[in-house]
Design an enzyme around this catalytic site. Structure first.
Site, PDB file in Angstrom:
ATOM      1  N   ILE A  85      37.381  34.175  34.143  1.00 48.42           N
ATOM      2  CA  ILE A  85      36.019  34.696  33.963  1.00 48.42           C
ATOM      3  C   ILE A  85      36.014  36.030  33.229  1.00 48.42           C
ATOM      4  O   ILE A  85      34.959  36.620  33.015  1.00 48.42           O
ATOM      5  CB  ILE A  85      35.301  34.853  35.316  1.00 48.42           C
ATOM      6  CG1 ILE A  85      36.099  35.748  36.262  1.00 48.42           C
ATOM      7  CG2 ILE A  85      35.023  33.512  35.942  1.00 48.42           C
ATOM      8  CD1 ILE A  85      35.384  36.033  37.576  1.00 48.42           C
ATOM      9  N   GLY A  86      37.194  36.525  32.855  1.00 51.75           N
ATOM     10  CA  GLY A  86      37.207  37.772  32.095  1.00 51.75           C
ATOM     11  C   GLY A  86      38.577  38.396  32.058  1.00 51.75           C
ATOM     12  O   GLY A  86      39.518  37.934  32.704  1.00 51.75           O
ATOM     13  N   ASP A  87      38.655  39.439  31.241  1.00 55.93           N
ATOM     14  CA  ASP A  87      39.885  40.211  31.139  1.00 55.93           C
ATOM     15  C   ASP A  87      39.608  41.639  31.562  1.00 55.93           C
ATOM     16  O   ASP A  87      38.745  42.306  30.983  1.00 55.93           O
ATOM     17  CB  ASP A  87      40.415  40.208  29.702  1.00 55.93           C
ATOM     18  CG  ASP A  87      40.955  38.852  29.314  1.00 55.93           C
ATOM     19  OD1 ASP A  87      41.646  38.254  30.154  1.00 55.93           O
ATOM     20  OD2 ASP A  87      40.672  38.406  28.196  1.00 55.93           O
ATOM     21  N   GLY A  88      40.332  42.100  32.571  1.00 56.59           N
ATOM     22  CA  GLY A  88      40.245  43.507  32.964  1.00 56.59           C
ATOM     23  C   GLY A  88      41.401  44.263  32.352  1.00 56.59           C
ATOM     24  O   GLY A  88      42.184  43.708  31.580  1.00 56.59           O
ATOM     25  N   GLY A  89      41.526  45.529  32.681  1.00 57.28           N
ATOM     26  CA  GLY A  89      42.625  46.308  32.156  1.00 57.28           C
ATOM     27  C   GLY A  89      43.957  45.735  32.608  1.00 57.28           C
ATOM     28  O   GLY A  89      44.192  45.554  33.801  1.00 57.28           O
TER      29      GLY A  89
ATOM     30  N   GLY B 144      45.230  42.768  32.611  1.00 59.53           N
ATOM     31  CA  GLY B 144      45.327  41.505  33.310  1.00 59.53           C
ATOM     32  C   GLY B 144      44.129  40.606  33.109  1.00 59.53           C
ATOM     33  O   GLY B 144      43.158  40.962  32.456  1.00 59.53           O
TER      34      GLY B 144
ATOM     35  N   LYS C  80      42.237  39.321  40.155  1.00 60.69           N
ATOM     36  CA  LYS C  80      42.796  39.888  38.931  1.00 60.69           C
ATOM     37  C   LYS C  80      44.311  39.804  39.000  1.00 60.69           C
ATOM     38  O   LYS C  80      44.937  40.383  39.899  1.00 60.69           O
ATOM     39  CB  LYS C  80      42.346  41.328  38.760  1.00 60.69           C
ATOM     40  CG  LYS C  80      42.897  41.992  37.510  1.00 60.69           C
ATOM     41  CD  LYS C  80      42.344  43.406  37.396  1.00 60.69           C
ATOM     42  CE  LYS C  80      42.941  44.121  36.204  1.00 60.69           C
ATOM     43  NZ  LYS C  80      42.483  45.516  36.125  1.00 60.69           N
TER      44      LYS C  80
ATOM     45  N   ASP D  59      37.838  54.362  31.664  1.00 68.04           N
ATOM     46  CA  ASP D  59      37.629  53.165  30.835  1.00 68.04           C
ATOM     47  C   ASP D  59      36.229  52.606  31.067  1.00 68.04           C
ATOM     48  O   ASP D  59      36.052  51.413  31.315  1.00 68.04           O
ATOM     49  CB  ASP D  59      38.693  52.118  31.148  1.00 68.04           C
ATOM     50  CG  ASP D  59      38.784  51.048  30.056  1.00 68.04           C
ATOM     51  OD1 ASP D  59      38.254  51.294  28.950  1.00 68.04           O
ATOM     52  OD2 ASP D  59      39.355  49.981  30.306  1.00 68.04           O
TER      53      ASP D  59
END
EC number: 2.7.11.1
Length: 1192
Positions: free
Chosen positions: A923-927, A929, A945, A1043
């Site tokens: 569902i997404g990319d965090g910092g 990972g 994550k 960020d």
């Protein structure tokens, strides 16, 4: 003939005899008047022994030999008005105004039947207004103003005084409603009633006073609506109802007052529009509508009024400033500050040839300042501060030949300060908070009239030249928060009139010039946050009028001067001394050494002393206890030794006392219990011992007390429970014994309680667990026993730390109290049980290892399945849900690790819920990972994550997020629920956000316009600001996100935003804010200073948040091909360029354009631009940003 002669002689002698008697009576009355005075010598000419007639005495006027006027104004006569004055039967005028008469008006005065003028104003007369005034039928003029009369207005005032033409009862203590009988005063032309406590509505009968010309009733408690009958007053020239809670609109019927010259409705709580009908008041010269809640545009009809003064400051007026203002040919003052006017300043203002005062401050005006502004040359004062004005001011004000005051603060004006400004007769030049660059022109210092020059929060550079000494009239010089360099010139000592000098937050070097000691008028000297070195000159600190000395954050060395300013040595606090910047002595964050001088205790008017973070040594002088006006004393971060002086209990006004991080020993003084005003007490990290004095329970105002990291001992006193406002109590890492007093459960305001790492015993008091506001409870590492109470915070592992107490039991600590209570009586039985358990574990592990090896052979040729197998290989690892930590008040604390593993969830559950981390669940990319959606058993959906091994900073990020999110709980922050670390694998489990990220909605979601409307965007801006403000200011140590971006603003089902992904966050300790060599942030959001410095600050987060605000108001991405032609090639540069071109409206997302919403959208844009200031010091903090957003 003889008969006539005899009759004449008879009448003559009869008249003469009567006159002699009357004259003798008048003389006696006047002498009695004089003798009744407390200071009769002031009427020395009143002397019966002189040959002069009493008609020749001072203040006495006679007609046909009899007194008809007694006028004694402003002679400072004292006493009571004598009743003998009633003997002056022919008196027509009695004026005793401006004296010091007291008491009541003698009733005998009403015997003066011929009295036409009675003026008793400006005295100290008391009592009710006399009803016997009706006994003076010829009274024309009555002035009782400026006294102490009380009660209401008697109706008889108005019924029996038909001839009265002027009535003044203003500035008394009168109350009640105005009786309708006021309409009986048919000959009244002047009515003054202000500065009283009259209430109710103005009676409609006021319209019957047909001859009324002046009606003034300011500063009362009249309420609306205003009677329409006022429009019947055709002769009315002045109407003043200012400072009344009218709470109504301006009646349209006012347009019928054709003779009205002055209309004053300032601060009357008016609402609605300015009625166009006012344009019919062709005689109106002064229209004053400031400090109300009027809205809408300025009506065109006002252009037909020959106004001299128009003031409508602090309303909610909107729209553009109309070009028809140029029709006001005789306008002297135009005051429209603090409204919502937008657009450009109309150049037609140059057509107002008489205009002297122009104030358009605090609006939403944009574009450049028109050069035509000074076309007539008549302007004397211009205030355009607090707008969105841009462009340069080169040649703009060249024609302002009469300009004495120019205020341009808080705009977006760029370019350099014009060289020719010195030619103007300027006395005040304020350029704060703009984008001025370059050097301050040397020519400016040639100005002989300049008394005030402020240009803080700009990007000025260069040095201060020696020519600064030529500005002899300068009284206030503020150049803080710029990039000025070099040394402070010695010639500044020539500015002997200088009162305020603020050069804070620049890059000045060298020593503080001794010549500053020649600026004998200095009251404020702020040289903080520079690179100044050397010692503090004695000559400076000894300046006789110095009230505020700030030299903090430099590299100053040597000792503290022992002879501070003579101002500080005054015996009593002088007038106005409680204003900001009075009595401040701040030398913190330097390299000062040696003892604190005893003489500092002689500075009796000091309000704030901050000597923290130096190298000071020795003992705390007992003389500081003599500083009876001291409110803040901060001596933390030094090397002070000895005991705390017991005499400090004499500082009864002390509100903040910080002695942390020293080497103080001995006991906490019992006298601290006398500090009844104390709000914060910090004694952490010293060597204090002994018990906590029970007297501290007397500190009823205390909100935070930190006694941690000492050697304090003894039992905790139940008296601490009487500190009813206590929010934070920190006593960890001491040697306290005994039980935790249950009375602490009475501290209903308590949010943080830390008693960890002591020797406390007994059970946990149930009352403490049930405290309604408790957010953090740390009882770890004591000797507590028994069952953990089932109430409140004690059952919440995110808020309560209980580890290190071996004898605690209960569900929350994973130990069943019943099982634990059944003792195994046989040691052999225990040994057998352990042996059997060991054999079972060994067999299980051996079998599992064999099975895993078999599977690994089968999957060796399939990399994806190898990854899955590796994850499955540690399914017995536990996914731990975090126990919370707490925020705390001291400047620096150690990182709290999570010592309480609870509510174990198997990693296998996560692997299964993500389908072995399948791509379909991403569902997404965090910092560092990837984020997966996972539905755990029990229908709980979470976001997982998985940190990437390839990221060299993965472990650092993991620890940073653990350290940060595990300590922070806030409605606008994404909650970290759990974590797992095995070998190189690291997983973080967050709460799942239904609506994903803001980035997704702004750019990818179909039907965005229908869903993400302006109200939701504003809601997102406020919520995200609230979360970030909590990180920056919610507790100490502060947290920098590093960020901030749209993809890190997540939205729940109600579009409530939550700040996410603390992958680059790091706790700031007292002096730690440097990042690693890796630049923090995401391209498009990185503040400009991060490319030049390795220092991360909260102001960097503010910049990134400003980019998000721009995204919300524009609907555009922070970077992209649309911005190739813009400065910087990004959204920020594009927006600045548009605003500088006067096209701020073009920045707004076309899908959102609405006349009704334009003002709020422009206001959000203005806030964004403040956040995006290139210089960090010019950016607001997040608390200010949040406040501004909430006011939209």
């Amino acid at each position: 003939m003889a008969f006539l002669t005899a009759l004449f002689l008879f009448l003559f002698f009869s008249f003469s005899s009567s006159a002699i008697v009357d004259l003798s009576s008048e003389t006696t009355s006047l002498i009695s008047f004089k003798r009744s005075l407390e200071n009769p010598s002031l009427l020395s000419s009143w002397n019966v022994s002189s040959s002069a007639s009493h008609c020749d005495w001072v203040g006495v006027t006679c007609l046909l030999g009899r007194v008809n006027s007694l006028s004694l104004p402003s002679l400072s006569l004292r006493g009571q008005i004598p009743k003998e004055i009633s003997s002056l039967k022919n008196l027509r005028e009695l004026c005793l105004a401006g004296n010091q008469f007291s008491g009541k008006i003698p009733p005998e005065i009403w015997n003066l039947k011929h009295l036409q003028t009675l003026d008793l104003s400006g005295n100290s007369l008391t009592g009710l207004l006399p009803r016997l005034l009706s006994e003076l039928p010829q009274l024309l003029y009555l002035d009782l103003s400026d006294n102490h009369f009380s009660g209401s207005l008697p109706p008889s005032f108005f019924i029996s005084l038909p001839a009265l033409s002027s009535l003044d009862v203003s500035n008394n203590s009168l109350s009640g409603e105005i009786p309708p009988e006021i309409g009986k005063l048919s000959n009244l032309s002047n009515l003054y009633m202000g500065l009283n406590s009259f209430s109710g509505q103005i009676p409609s009968e006021i319209g019957n006073i047909s001859l009324l010309k002046n009606f003034a009733a300011p500063s009362c408690f009249f309420n609306g609506p205003l009677p329409k009958e006022i429009s019947k007053l055709k002769h009315l020239a002045k109407l003043d109802l200012s400072y009344n809670p009218l709470k109504c609109s301006i009646p349209k019927s006012f347009g019928e007052l054709h003779n009205l010259s002055i209309l004053n409705l300032v601060s009357a709580e008016l609402i609605g529009l300015i009625p166009p009908e006012l344009g019919n008041c062709k005689s109106l010269k002064s229209l004053m509508l400031s400090f109300n809640s009027l809205s809408g545009p300025l009506p065109l009809e006002l252009s037909e009024i020959p106004l001299l003064t128009f003031s409508a400051e602090r309303n909610q007026l909107s729209g553009s400033l109309p070009s028809w203002m140029g029709k006001w040919k005789v306008l002297d003052s135009l005051l429209l500050a603090n409204n919502r006017f937008s657009g450009e300043i109309p150049h037609e203002i140059e057509d107002c040839p008489m205009l002297k005062h122009l104030s358009l401050a605090s609006n939403l005006l944009s574009g450049s300042i028109p050069r035509e502004l000074c076309g007539s040359g008549s302007l004397e004062a211009i205030d355009l501060s607090g707008n969105l004005l841009s462009g340069t001011i080169e040649e703009v004000f060249d024609g302002c030949s009469s300009l004495g005051e120019l205020l341009l603060t808080n705009n977006q004006i760029n370019g350099s300060i014009p060289e020719d400004l010195w030619k103007l007769p300027l006395m005040a030049l304020d350029l704060d908070s703009n984008n001025f660059t370059g050097e301050i022109p040397k020519s400016l210092w040639k100005s002989t009239n300049l008394m005030e020059f402020t240009a803080s929060y700009n990007r000025l550079e260069g040095y201060l030249p020696a020519e600064i000494g030529n500005a002899a009239s300068l009284k206030r010089l503020v150049l803080s928060d710029n990039q000025l360099t070099g040394e402070i010139p010695r010639e500044i000592g020539k500015l002997t009139s200088l009162s305020v000098l603020n050069l804070n937050a620049n890059m000045f070097q060298g020593k503080i010039p001794v010549e500053l000691g020649d600026c004998t008028s200095l009251t404020t000297l702020d040289l903080g946050s520079n690179n100044l070195q050397g010692q503090i000159p004695d000559k400076i600190t000894a300046l006789a009028q110095l009230q505020c000395l700030v030299l903090s954050y430099n590299n100053l060395s040597g000792s503290i001067p022992s002879k501070p300013s003579a101002y500080f040595h005054q015996i009593e606090m002088p007038d106005l001394s409680f204003l900001q910047h009075h009595g401040i002595f701040d030398l913190s964050y330097n390299r000062l050494s040696g003892p604190i001088p005893e003489e500092l205790g002689e500075c009796l008017v000091l309000v704030e002393i901050s000597l923290s973070n130096n190298h000071l040594s020795g003992e705390i002088p007992a003389s500081l206890s003599r500083l009876t006006n001291l409110t803040i004393l901060d001596l933390s971060g030094n090397a002070l030794t000895g005991s705390i002086p017991k005499e400090m209990g004499n500082s009864l006004k002390l509100q903040g006392l910080n002695l942390a991080n020293n080497q103080l020993n001995g006991h906490i003084p019992e006298s601290f219990g006398l500090l009844g005003s104390l709000v914060k007490l910090n004694l952490t990290k010293n060597k204090l011992d002994g018990p906590v004095p029970a007297s501290l329970g007397n500190l009823k105002e205390l909100t935070h007390m930190d006694l941690s990291f000492n050697n304090l001992s003894g039992e905790l006193s139940s008296e601490l429970s009487t500190m009813e406002k206590l929010v934070g109590l920190y006593i960890e890492q001491n040697k306290f014994t005994g039980e935790i007093p249950s009375e602490l459960g009475n501290l209903t305001q308590l949010e943080y309680l830390d008693v960890s790492e002591n020797l406390l015993s007994g059970e946990i008091p149930t009352k403490i667990c049930g405290l309604p506001n408790l957010e953090f409870l740390n009882l770890a590492k004591n000797n507590l026993r028994g069952e953990v109470p089932s109430d409140g915070v004690c059952q919440d592992p995110s808020k309560a730390l209980l580890s290190g107490n071996k004898e605690l039991c209960g569900r929350v600590v994973g130990s069943d109290c019943k099982i634990e209570g059944t003792k195994l009586r046989s040691a052999w039985g225990i040994a057998g049980l352990m042996l059997g358990f060991t054999i079972i574990v060994f067999v299980f592990v051996f079998s599992l290892r064999r099975w895993a090896m078999t599977k690994r052979v089968k999957q060796r040729d399939d990399p994806e399945r190898m990854e899955e197998s590796r994850l499955k290989g540690f399914v017995d690892q536990n996914l731990y849900f975090l126990s919370g930590s707490r925020s705390r008040e001291p400047l620096s604390i150690n990182i709290a690790m999570f010592e309480q593993p609870l509510l174990k969830v198997r990693l296998g559950d996560i692997v299964e819920a993500t389908d072995h981390f399948s791509k379909k669940n991403i569902i997404g990319d965090g910092g560092f990972g990837t984020v997966y959606k996972a539905c755990l058993p029990g229908e709980k959906t979470v976001a997982v994550k998985k940190l990437s091994e390839a990221k060299t900073q993965g472990n650092r990020e993991f620890m940073a997020e653990m350290e940060t999110l595990g300590k922070v709980k806030h409605p606008n922050l994404v909650s970290l629920l759990g974590y797992c670390s095995f070998s190189e694998e690291k997983l973080l489990v967050y709460e799942y956000m239904v609506n994903g990220s803001l980035d997704h909605w702004l750019r990818n979601q179909t039907g965005m316009l229908e869903v993400l409307d302006w109200s939701k965007r504003l809601k997102i801006a406020v919520g995200a600001a609230r979360g970030l403000a909590f990180l920056h200011h919610g507790f100490i140590p502060h947290i920098i996100h590093r960020d901030i971006k749209a993809s890190n603003i997540l939205l729940d089902g109600d579009f409530e935003p939550k700040v996410a992904d603390f992958g680059l966050a790091r706790l700031i300790s007292a002096c730690e804010s440097h990042v690693s060599t890796v630049i923090a942030g995401t391209f498009g959001y990185i503040p400009p200073e991060y490319g030049q410095s390795a220092r991360a600050t909260t102001k960097g987060d503010v910049y990134s948040f400003g980019v998000i605000l721009l995204e919300l108001v524009t609907g555009k991405e922070p970077t992209g091909p649309d911005f190739k032609e813009s400065e910087g090639g990004n959204l920020v540069g594009w927006a600045i360029q548009k605003i500088n071109q006067g096209k701020a409206v073009d920045v707004i997302d076309p899908l959102l354009v609405s006349v009704a919403l334009k003002n709020s959208q422009l206001r959000l844009l203005q806030i964004a631009m403040l956040c995006l200031a290139e210089t960090p010091a010019k950016r607001p903090n997040m608390l200010d940003v949040l406040k501004a957003l909430k006011e939209i």
